[in-house]
Design an enzyme around this catalytic site. Structure first.
Site, PDB file in Angstrom:
ATOM      1  N   HIS A  66     -10.360  -5.005  -3.441  1.00  0.00           N
ATOM      2  CA  HIS A  66      -9.038  -5.340  -2.928  1.00  0.00           C
ATOM      3  C   HIS A  66      -9.128  -5.773  -1.483  1.00  0.00           C
ATOM      4  O   HIS A  66      -9.946  -5.265  -0.719  1.00  0.00           O
ATOM      5  CB  HIS A  66      -8.066  -4.167  -3.070  1.00  0.00           C
ATOM      6  CG  HIS A  66      -8.596  -2.857  -2.571  1.00  0.00           C
ATOM      7  ND1 HIS A  66      -9.472  -2.089  -3.307  1.00  0.00           N
ATOM      8  CD2 HIS A  66      -8.382  -2.188  -1.421  1.00  0.00           C
ATOM      9  CE1 HIS A  66      -9.775  -0.997  -2.620  1.00  0.00           C
ATOM     10  NE2 HIS A  66      -9.127  -1.036  -1.464  1.00  0.00           N
TER      11      HIS A  66
ATOM     12  N   ASP B  12       0.847  -1.195   0.000  1.00  0.00           N
ATOM     13  CA  ASP B  12       0.000   0.000   0.000  1.00  0.00           C
ATOM     14  C   ASP B  12       0.883   1.246   0.000  1.00  0.00           C
ATOM     15  O   ASP B  12       1.897   1.315   0.696  1.00  0.00           O
ATOM     16  CB  ASP B  12      -0.913  -0.024   1.236  1.00  0.00           C
ATOM     17  CG  ASP B  12      -2.051   0.974   1.133  1.00  0.00           C
ATOM     18  OD1 ASP B  12      -3.206   0.540   0.958  1.00  0.00           O
ATOM     19  OD2 ASP B  12      -1.785   2.193   1.235  1.00  0.00           O
TER      20      ASP B  12
HETATM   21  P1  DGP Z   1      -9.696   1.481   0.241  1.00  0.00           P
HETATM   22  O1  DGP Z   1      -9.977   2.646   1.167  1.00  0.00           O
HETATM   23  O2  DGP Z   1     -10.097   0.162   0.853  1.00  0.00           O
HETATM   24  O3  DGP Z   1     -10.299   1.686  -1.139  1.00  0.00           O
HETATM   25  O4  DGP Z   1      -8.118   1.404   0.089  1.00  0.00           O
HETATM   26  C1  DGP Z   1      -7.437   1.925  -0.993  1.00  0.00           C
HETATM   27  C2  DGP Z   1      -5.960   1.788  -0.669  1.00  0.00           C
HETATM   28  O5  DGP Z   1      -5.238   1.907  -1.871  1.00  0.00           O
HETATM   29  C3  DGP Z   1      -5.427   2.858   0.278  1.00  0.00           C
HETATM   30  O6  DGP Z   1      -4.963   2.217   1.474  1.00  0.00           O
HETATM   31  C4  DGP Z   1      -4.275   3.501  -0.470  1.00  0.00           C
HETATM   32  C5  DGP Z   1      -4.013   2.537  -1.602  1.00  0.00           C
HETATM   33  N1  DGP Z   1      -3.605   3.163  -2.834  1.00  0.00           N
HETATM   34  C6  DGP Z   1      -4.292   4.110  -3.525  1.00  0.00           C
HETATM   35  N2  DGP Z   1      -3.631   4.454  -4.645  1.00  0.00           N
HETATM   36  C7  DGP Z   1      -2.503   3.691  -4.666  1.00  0.00           C
HETATM   37  C8  DGP Z   1      -1.427   3.582  -5.579  1.00  0.00           C
HETATM   38  O7  DGP Z   1      -1.347   4.251  -6.612  1.00  0.00           O
HETATM   39  N3  DGP Z   1      -0.434   2.696  -5.262  1.00  0.00           N
HETATM   40  C9  DGP Z   1      -0.495   1.922  -4.136  1.00  0.00           C
HETATM   41  N4  DGP Z   1       0.530   1.073  -3.926  1.00  0.00           N
HETATM   42  N5  DGP Z   1      -1.498   1.996  -3.254  1.00  0.00           N
HETATM   43  C10 DGP Z   1      -2.492   2.871  -3.517  1.00  0.00           C
END
Ligand code: DGP
Length: 116
Positions: free
Chosen positions: A101, A31
């Site tokens: 996810h 994340d």
């Molecule tokens: P949710 O709130 O369950 O939809 O979690 C989305 C998660 O995705 C949040 O913890 C941050 C992560 N995230 C968002 N954009 C990116 C990205 O571009 N790269 C990565 N590695 N994580 C991301």
């Protein structure tokens, strides 16, 4: 309508991510905003926006999320200490990215399941 998110670009390696596992069904990557020492997202390669969009034919890929979560937990050294798996759905669930996810969080004692 089903619209691609940034996660589809990560799967296709069009944008960088710290990918820890990938196969024909799922991809797992760290994340970008970790909430614990281990914070990894495991996603279906197929775009399923939310849990509400899950179909019976998705059982194999959704089962794979758990198989990969267990494997990652061992590799991250958190299987015995414990961890939490979270799948948020829609606004009240706190979902921000509309590509289903599973979060795997661990490496420290986690707080109460719900902060509010
Ligand atoms: P949710 O709130 O369950 O939809 O979690 C989305 C998660 O995705 C949040 O913890 C941050 C992560 N995230 C968002 N954009 C990116 C990205 O571009 N790269 C990565 N590695 N994580 C991301």
């Amino acid at each position: 309508m089903t619209e691609e998110t940034i996660f589809s670009k990560i799967i296709r390696k069009e944008i960088p991510a710290d990918i820890v596992y990938e196969d024909g069904l799922v991809t797992a990557f760290r994340d970008i905003n970790p909430q614990a020492p281990t914070h990894i997202l495991i996603i279906p390669n197929k775009l399923i926006p939310t849990v509400n969009d899950v179909k019976p034919e998705d059982e194999l890929v959704l089962g794979r999320l758990f198989v990969v979560a267990a494997k990652i937990a061992v590799e991250e050294g958190i299987a015995e200490s414990g961890y939490r798996l979270i799948i948020n759905c829609n606004k009240d669930g706190g979902q921000e990215v509309f590509h289903l996810h599973m979060h795997i969080l661990g490496g420290r004692k986690l707080g109460p399941m719900l902060s509010s």
